[in-house]
Design a protein around this motif. Sequence first.
Motif, PDB file in Angstrom:
ATOM      1  N   SER A   1       2.778  -3.816  -8.265  1.00  0.00           N
ATOM      2  CA  SER A   1       3.586  -4.323  -7.285  1.00  0.00           C
ATOM      3  C   SER A   1       4.271  -3.139  -6.456  1.00  0.00           C
ATOM      4  O   SER A   1       4.301  -3.028  -5.242  1.00  0.00           O
ATOM      5  N   ALA A   2       4.770  -2.302  -7.455  1.00  0.00           N
ATOM      6  CA  ALA A   2       5.499  -0.982  -7.001  1.00  0.00           C
ATOM      7  C   ALA A   2       4.755   0.009  -5.908  1.00  0.00           C
ATOM      8  O   ALA A   2       5.184   0.425  -5.020  1.00  0.00           O
ATOM      9  N   GLU A   3       3.287  -0.034  -6.249  1.00  0.00           N
ATOM     10  CA  GLU A   3       2.523   0.894  -5.687  1.00  0.00           C
ATOM     11  C   GLU A   3       2.133   0.223  -4.222  1.00  0.00           C
ATOM     12  O   GLU A   3       2.001   0.870  -3.214  1.00  0.00           O
ATOM     13  N   LEU A   4       1.995  -0.960  -4.290  1.00  0.00           N
ATOM     14  CA  LEU A   4       1.572  -1.611  -2.893  1.00  0.00           C
ATOM     15  C   LEU A   4       3.061  -1.725  -2.106  1.00  0.00           C
ATOM     16  O   LEU A   4       2.579  -1.429  -0.902  1.00  0.00           O
ATOM     17  N   GLN A   5       4.046  -1.911  -2.607  1.00  0.00           N
ATOM     18  CA  GLN A   5       5.381  -1.709  -1.865  1.00  0.00           C
ATOM     19  C   GLN A   5       5.443  -0.326  -1.222  1.00  0.00           C
ATOM     20  O   GLN A   5       5.820  -0.053   0.101  1.00  0.00           O
TER      21      GLN A   5
ATOM     22  N   ALA B   1       5.409   0.375   2.878  1.00  0.00           N
ATOM     23  CA  ALA B   1       6.587   1.100   3.448  1.00  0.00           C
ATOM     24  C   ALA B   1       6.007   2.362   4.132  1.00  0.00           C
ATOM     25  O   ALA B   1       6.562   2.624   5.142  1.00  0.00           O
ATOM     26  N   MET B   2       5.197   3.086   3.707  1.00  0.00           N
ATOM     27  CA  MET B   2       4.754   4.150   4.195  1.00  0.00           C
ATOM     28  C   MET B   2       3.885   4.021   5.491  1.00  0.00           C
ATOM     29  O   MET B   2       4.007   4.435   6.620  1.00  0.00           O
ATOM     30  N   GLN B   3       2.986   2.779   5.496  1.00  0.00           N
ATOM     31  CA  GLN B   3       2.381   2.434   6.567  1.00  0.00           C
ATOM     32  C   GLN B   3       3.407   1.872   7.659  1.00  0.00           C
ATOM     33  O   GLN B   3       3.181   2.393   8.929  1.00  0.00           O
ATOM     34  N   ASP B   4       4.542   1.168   7.276  1.00  0.00           N
ATOM     35  CA  ASP B   4       5.424   0.779   8.400  1.00  0.00           C
ATOM     36  C   ASP B   4       6.011   1.840   9.029  1.00  0.00           C
ATOM     37  O   ASP B   4       6.339   2.027  10.205  1.00  0.00           O
TER      38      ASP B   4
ATOM     39  N   ARG C   1      -3.805   1.776  13.360  1.00  0.00           N
ATOM     40  CA  ARG C   1      -4.126   0.202  12.738  1.00  0.00           C
ATOM     41  C   ARG C   1      -3.593   0.060  11.140  1.00  0.00           C
ATOM     42  O   ARG C   1      -3.256   1.097  10.752  1.00  0.00           O
ATOM     43  N   GLU C   2      -3.754  -1.020  10.692  1.00  0.00           N
ATOM     44  CA  GLU C   2      -3.307  -1.351   9.459  1.00  0.00           C
ATOM     45  C   GLU C   2      -4.251  -0.754   8.325  1.00  0.00           C
ATOM     46  O   GLU C   2      -5.569  -0.867   9.015  1.00  0.00           O
ATOM     47  N   LEU C   3      -3.863  -0.955   7.111  1.00  0.00           N
ATOM     48  CA  LEU C   3      -4.779  -0.146   6.134  1.00  0.00           C
ATOM     49  C   LEU C   3      -5.485  -1.460   5.515  1.00  0.00           C
ATOM     50  O   LEU C   3      -5.019  -2.590   5.582  1.00  0.00           O
ATOM     51  N   SER C   4      -6.879  -1.031   5.402  1.00  0.00           N
ATOM     52  CA  SER C   4      -7.872  -2.334   4.891  1.00  0.00           C
ATOM     53  C   SER C   4      -7.505  -2.142   3.387  1.00  0.00           C
ATOM     54  O   SER C   4      -7.182  -1.546   2.721  1.00  0.00           O
TER      55      SER C   4
END
Length: 301
Positions: free
Chosen positions: A86-90, A94-97, A107-110
């Motif tokens: 979960s920490a890695e996904l968050q 956050a970096m994507q946002d 575009r968003e990450l796949s």
Amino acid sequence: MTGYACASQRLRPAAAPEHAPELVLGVEIRSVNSRFLDLGFRLSDELRASEPALRERVQALLKRGKVEVRAWVEGRTDAGWRAPSSAELQKLLAMQDQIRTWMPQARELSVAELLQLVARSTPLPSALTEAVSGLFEQVLHDLRSAREREGARLAQTLHERLQQLQALAQQAQPLVPAQVEQQRLRFLERWNEAMGHTATASVSAPAPAAAQERALSEATAYALRLDIAEELTRLQSHLKEIGQLLERGGEVGKRLDFLIQELQREANTLGSKSSSLALTRIAVDMKVLIEQMREQVQNLE
């Protein structure tokens, strides 16, 4: 000299999660023929710092050949994808946002891209440099063994060519006095013919004994210019030296290059001095064998 060696080793990442994929360290070395040592390195970014030490090691052990070294670190494809925490996904979201705040068109990450980023974030082993050095020594040893086997085959071929050249030199040896005597008699015959034509026309012609002595002297000098005994002696000396170098082994490639050039020079002189078809054929056969040896010697270290 040609050769090929390759090996791989599994690595356990330092401080990696329990289900983190294994990493594989791979090293590959290729070598093809070249008169000089030509090194090329293709290392992955994680291994760039090891290049100076690896280059120094190759230069210490190899003296000839075009050598290409490849080394890489990659994840095992059979280890499967690990589930990101979960920490890695968050952190990734956050970096994507943050990026899309500055670049709305991005575009968003796949899902596949997320998994690849997680795999790339796997920490590398702390002893990676030591692992590369150890695996490289193993591959380099295998390469040298392959080159030594090829060198033994080339040395056997060169021994066969040496025996053939020695046989040709022995065939030429009896032709030396015959060629000298033939040229001396031919010169004397032409001189006597010339003296017979001019004896009645010149009152100052030399006495027959003096004319014959002069003819013999000049015929001998001419025959000496065609004497190939010295060339055969030097050629046999070079053949003996080449045989001793092949038996001794080691780094003999450059010295053999020089001796092959000397053999070629003696064979050329032998052909230029030849006045018989038999000797000319021997000289041509020698040149063919020497050229074959020259091509093989360039592959020896």
